[in-house]
Design an enzyme around this catalytic site. Structure first.
Site, PDB file in Angstrom:
ATOM      1  N   CYS A   2       0.607  -1.294   0.774  1.00 34.44           N
ATOM      2  CA  CYS A   2      -0.394   0.406   0.505  1.00 34.44           C
ATOM      3  C   CYS A   2       1.075   0.650  -0.245  1.00 34.44           C
ATOM      4  O   CYS A   2       2.055   0.734   0.285  1.00 34.44           O
ATOM      5  CB  CYS A   2      -0.814   0.441   1.162  1.00 34.44           C
ATOM      6  N   ARG A  27       2.284   1.252  -6.132  1.00 39.82           N
ATOM      7  CA  ARG A  27       1.612  -0.197  -4.653  1.00 39.82           C
ATOM      8  C   ARG A  27       0.063  -0.497  -4.222  1.00 39.82           C
ATOM      9  O   ARG A  27       0.786  -1.133  -3.456  1.00 39.82           O
ATOM     10  CB  ARG A  27       2.712   0.705  -3.780  1.00 39.82           C
ATOM     11  N   TRP A  75      -3.293  -1.722  -1.670  1.00 40.40           N
ATOM     12  CA  TRP A  75      -3.901  -3.064  -2.074  1.00 40.40           C
ATOM     13  C   TRP A  75      -4.057  -3.888  -1.143  1.00 40.40           C
ATOM     14  O   TRP A  75      -3.681  -4.681   0.246  1.00 40.40           O
ATOM     15  CB  TRP A  75      -2.009  -3.597  -2.910  1.00 40.40           C
ATOM     16  N   ASN A  99       0.604   0.912   6.149  1.00 49.74           N
ATOM     17  CA  ASN A  99       1.173  -0.539   5.416  1.00 49.74           C
ATOM     18  C   ASN A  99       2.195  -1.590   5.994  1.00 49.74           C
ATOM     19  O   ASN A  99       2.413  -1.723   6.741  1.00 49.74           O
ATOM     20  CB  ASN A  99       2.245  -0.159   4.362  1.00 49.74           C
ATOM     21  N   GLY A 100       1.085  -2.909   5.227  1.00 55.32           N
ATOM     22  CA  GLY A 100       1.546  -4.088   6.307  1.00 55.32           C
ATOM     23  C   GLY A 100       0.867  -4.322   6.924  1.00 55.32           C
ATOM     24  O   GLY A 100      -0.155  -4.915   5.734  1.00 55.32           O
ATOM     25  N   GLU A 482      10.083 -15.705 -18.064  1.00 61.42           N
ATOM     26  CA  GLU A 482      10.046 -14.417 -17.801  1.00 61.42           C
ATOM     27  C   GLU A 482       8.476 -13.480 -18.807  1.00 61.42           C
ATOM     28  O   GLU A 482       7.858 -12.817 -18.579  1.00 61.42           O
ATOM     29  CB  GLU A 482      10.885 -13.729 -17.431  1.00 61.42           C
ATOM     30  N   LYS A 486       5.313 -12.608 -17.732  1.00 57.55           N
ATOM     31  CA  LYS A 486       4.981 -10.537 -18.768  1.00 57.55           C
ATOM     32  C   LYS A 486       3.011 -11.488 -19.528  1.00 57.55           C
ATOM     33  O   LYS A 486       2.154 -10.140 -18.779  1.00 57.55           O
ATOM     34  CB  LYS A 486       5.678 -10.487 -19.436  1.00 57.55           C
ATOM     35  N   GLU A 489       0.252 -11.430 -16.466  1.00 59.99           N
ATOM     36  CA  GLU A 489       0.112 -10.160 -15.893  1.00 59.99           C
ATOM     37  C   GLU A 489      -1.103  -9.282 -16.832  1.00 59.99           C
ATOM     38  O   GLU A 489      -1.258  -8.736 -16.052  1.00 59.99           O
ATOM     39  CB  GLU A 489       1.864  -9.766 -15.337  1.00 59.99           C
ATOM     40  N   HIS A 505       6.948 -34.190 -21.717  1.00 56.35           N
ATOM     41  CA  HIS A 505       6.897 -35.758 -20.496  1.00 56.35           C
ATOM     42  C   HIS A 505       5.556 -34.878 -19.981  1.00 56.35           C
ATOM     43  O   HIS A 505       5.293 -35.031 -17.922  1.00 56.35           O
ATOM     44  CB  HIS A 505       8.613 -34.910 -19.537  1.00 56.35           C
ATOM     45  N   LYS A 601       2.816  -2.997  -7.584  1.00 57.55           N
ATOM     46  CA  LYS A 601       3.988  -3.227  -8.200  1.00 57.55           C
ATOM     47  C   LYS A 601       5.429  -3.379  -7.043  1.00 57.55           C
ATOM     48  O   LYS A 601       6.426  -3.907  -7.063  1.00 57.55           O
ATOM     49  CB  LYS A 601       4.554  -1.252  -8.128  1.00 57.55           C
TER      50      LYS A 601
HETATM   51  C1  AGP Z   1       7.338  -8.374 -12.222  1.00 55.12           C
HETATM   52  O1  AGP Z   1       6.727  -8.397 -13.963  1.00 55.12           O
HETATM   53  C2  AGP Z   1       6.449  -8.741 -11.395  1.00 55.12           C
HETATM   54  N1  AGP Z   1       5.212  -7.037 -10.791  1.00 55.12           N
HETATM   55  C3  AGP Z   1       6.253  -9.043 -10.130  1.00 55.12           C
HETATM   56  O2  AGP Z   1       7.199 -10.648 -10.275  1.00 55.12           O
HETATM   57  C4  AGP Z   1       7.821  -8.947  -9.307  1.00 55.12           C
HETATM   58  O3  AGP Z   1       9.264  -9.290  -9.929  1.00 55.12           O
HETATM   59  C5  AGP Z   1       8.222  -9.681  -8.092  1.00 55.12           C
HETATM   60  O4  AGP Z   1       7.058  -9.283  -6.758  1.00 55.12           O
HETATM   61  C6  AGP Z   1       9.439  -9.387  -7.176  1.00 55.12           C
HETATM   62  O5  AGP Z   1       9.026  -8.012  -6.879  1.00 55.12           O
HETATM   63  P1  AGP Z   1      10.910  -6.988  -6.750  1.00 55.12           P
HETATM   64  O6  AGP Z   1      11.161  -7.070  -7.624  1.00 55.12           O
HETATM   65  O7  AGP Z   1      10.449  -5.559  -6.504  1.00 55.12           O
HETATM   66  O8  AGP Z   1      11.532  -7.785  -5.495  1.00 55.12           O
END
Ligand code: AGP
Length: 606
Positions: A2, A27, A75, A99-100, A482, A486, A489, A505, A601
């Site tokens: 957050c 965030r 969030w 936050n937390g 990756e 992407k 997401e 497999h 993020k």
């Molecule tokens: C990446 O596209 C993601 N949104 C997510 O996987 C991110 O890489 C992960 O949460 C780790 O974040 P960080 O690199 O800030 O530790």
């Protein structure tokens, strides 16, 4: 997970809070709220959804004169994204943002409810404000000041928090505490700002103090009173960065798009002063860091985990050092056996990812040396590590990480060579080849106009189906993971990354014309092997998008990349192709590219 902001001073507060929250929306963005006390008047606004809803709700309000104010963008962790669950949370005469996660909130809530507290929300945060007011009321003791009540409150909290509290019982102060979640304090003249990261206060404050875990205190009358478990603390402010321009979109449609295009130039920053004539150097690293090290363990999450996985091939191949990669959330609870000849590396864009941070703390407790690779200086992970190498990607705003991945991978590649140099496992000739390839990386990352329009055209054929398989071998397996991450997401389509040799497999059972296969087929690494894996899939009639320097007859779609004898150059060029594919599919589906649903993020909760 957050964002929080706070301000105490004479300026108009609503705009300061809303502007700050705008910067932190990455965030979390399922609801937002602000609370302000001035001239003995308490005002509170909340709205579900994006910040623009809160702006609309507060458009006729403006705050005048001296006051205290806090704001939050959420969030959801406990409780749905509703107005009641949005922060700031209210007691009878106080407000809190947090936050937390307060891990013992259920026990606290039970206790407070038994004593008559009325909870309005389902959040863990609301316990803080009720606990504070309970502590404040106890005994009607004149010594029982709001400050004492706040300290007694913090003592009872377990878990991770960065929290701000304002109260009508002390209209001139903001109380704060930090433990495990990020918070910093900005200063300009008598004005004091609080925020989860520095962007909200750039251009407003001139100096900053980054709070450490376990610190708490209050801001009053232009002064900060800082404490930790040992009592009052002296602290040193530092100059605050002034450049926020990098965080703007620069004419691109989305931050993610801008960040894909930036990769070529930021890579030069990543290499500057590190890729030298005849060697790799990291002046920020003490070479003794690697003394007595014969093993490397890397811990990370998400995209950062993928860059770690790619680097394991490089560490073992170039530096001849065993290298294990762990997903941080798994590592934390597996009761890992840690040896003190292991260098513990964490990778994180934000430097605030809770699982990665905790893994790092575990490794430190076990006595391991630690190194972080991070994009955010002064972040929790950087501060916690023995040593840090910054990726220098600049602020990354798109929730889907792009340039962070590219720069992390580059730093890890450089680090593999650095260790190889120290361990003398690399010949002069091979070293020269690696350095040359590194210097050519910015070129491999350039986004060509024809490529981008091709990906825009191709994307229309990939909006349906029952899923995507991204496949690759060796270094290109992490890239496949990756690429799939992407796509899922930002398109919300199902996508998996697989080592191509693994398809037979099990996963090949899914193969049919509606299974889209994105094959990474570099010429410089195991081309023939991956080619036969792809042929097996084509025999089962998958729809194939092949990415390769070599034309491939069986492909339904083909993206030609540049041939290079160095796999890393092919890696980076193919990375851009997969990023553009995900971007354009997401655009066609009408999704929010920069702030995809359900994501944030920076993941500062477990
Ligand atoms: C990446 O596209 C993601 N949104 C997510 O996987 C991110 O890489 C992960 O949460 C780790 O974040 P960080 O690199 O800030 O530790």
């Amino acid at each position: 997970m957050c964002g929080i902001v706070g301000y105490i001073g004479n300026n108009e507060k609503k705009e300061i809070l809303l502007d700050g929250l705008q910067e932190l929306e990455y965030r979390g963005y399922d609801s937002a709220g602000i609370a302000i006390i001035e001239n003995k008047q308490l005002k509170n606004f909340k709205a579900v959804g994006r910040l623009k809803n809160l702006r609309e709700k507060t458009k006729d309000y403006s705050s005048e004169g001296f006051g205290v104010s806090i704001g939050h963008t959420r969030w959801a962790t406990h409780g749905k994204p509703t107005e009641l669950n949005a922060h700031p949370h209210m007691g009878a005469y106080s407000f809190v943002v947090h936050n937390g996660i307060i891990e013992n909130y259920q026990a606290l809530k039970k206790e407070l409810q038994a004593e008559g507290a009325k909870f309005l929300s389902q959040t863990d945060t609301e316990t803080i404000v009720h606990l504070f007011e309970k502590n404040h009321k106890i005994n009607n003791n004149p010594n029982n000041t709001p400050w004492k009540a706040f300290q007694d409150t913090i003592k009872r909290l377990e878990g991770a928090y960065a929290t701000l509290l304002i109260t009508e019982a002390d209209e001139q102060s903001i109380y704060f505490a930090k433990n495990g979640s990020p918070m910093l304090i900005g200063f300009k003249d008598n004005d004091i700002y609080f925020a989860s990261s520095d962007t909200p206060i750039i251009g407003k404050a001139t100096e900053v103090y980054y709070l450490e875990d376990g610190e708490f205190g209050y801001a009053h009358n232009g002064k900060l009173h800082l404490f930790n478990v040992d009592g009052q603390k002296k602290f040193t402010k530092q100059a605050l960065a002034t450049d926020k321009a990098m965080a703007q979109k620069d004419g691109y449609r989305f931050f993610m798009e801008k960040e894909i295009y930036e990769q070529s130039t930021v890579m030069n920053d990543t290499m500057m002063g590190r890729v030298l004539d005849g060697k790799i150097d990291f002046e920020e690293l003490d070479p003794t860091l690697f003394d007595n090290i014969s093993n490397i363990k890397i811990c990370a999450c998400g995209t950062s985990y993928h860059s770690a996985l790619a680097s394991s091939y490089l560490f073992e191949r170039l530096a001849k050092i065993p290298c294990q990669i762990e997903i941080a959330s798994e590592f934390r609870y597996k009761e890992p056996l840690l040896r003190d000849d292991t260098l513990f590396i964490t990778i994180s864009q934000s430097g605030e990812t809770a699982d990665t941070l905790e893994a790092l703390k575990m490794a430190k407790r076990a006595g391991l040396k630690s190194l972080s690779i991070c994009n955010v200086d002064n972040s929790s992970i950087v501060r916690e590590s023995d040593a840090a190498v910054l990726t220098r990607a600049g602020i990354e705003k798109g929730v889907a990480s792009t340039k962070a991945f590219a720069t992390q991978t580059m730093v890890l590649w450089m680090l593999a060579i650095y260790v190889a140099q120290a361990k003398k496992t690399i010949s002069k000739e091979v070293l020269e080849i690696e350095l040359l390839a590194m210097r050519q990386t910015p070129k491999a990352l350039l986004v060509k106009e024809e490529l981008h329009s091709k990906m825009t055209r191709l994307s229309k054929r990939y909006l349906h189906g029952h899923g995507f398989f991204f496949i690759g071998r060796d270094l290109f397996f992490p890239l496949a993971l990756e690429g799939a991450l992407k796509l899922k997401e930002i398109s919300y389509l199902h996508a998996e990354g697989y080592p191509s040799g693994e398809m037979k497999h099990g996963p090949i059972a899914l193969a049919d014309a509606e299974l889209f296969t994105i094959a990474l087929m570099p010429k410089s690494l195991h081309y023939d092997k991956i080619k036969s894996n792809v042929e097996e899939l084509c025999a089962r009639d998958v729809t194939l998008l092949a990415i390769s320097p070599e034309a491939f007859d069986l492909a339904d779609d083909f993206v030609q990349t540049t041939y290079s004898s160095h796999p890393m150059l092919e890696f980076f060029e193919m990375m851009v192709v997969t990023q553009l594919l995900a971007l354009e599919i997401s655009v066609r589906l009408g999704n929010d590219v920069d702030m995809p649903r359900n994501l944030a993020k920076s993941v500062t909760v477990e």
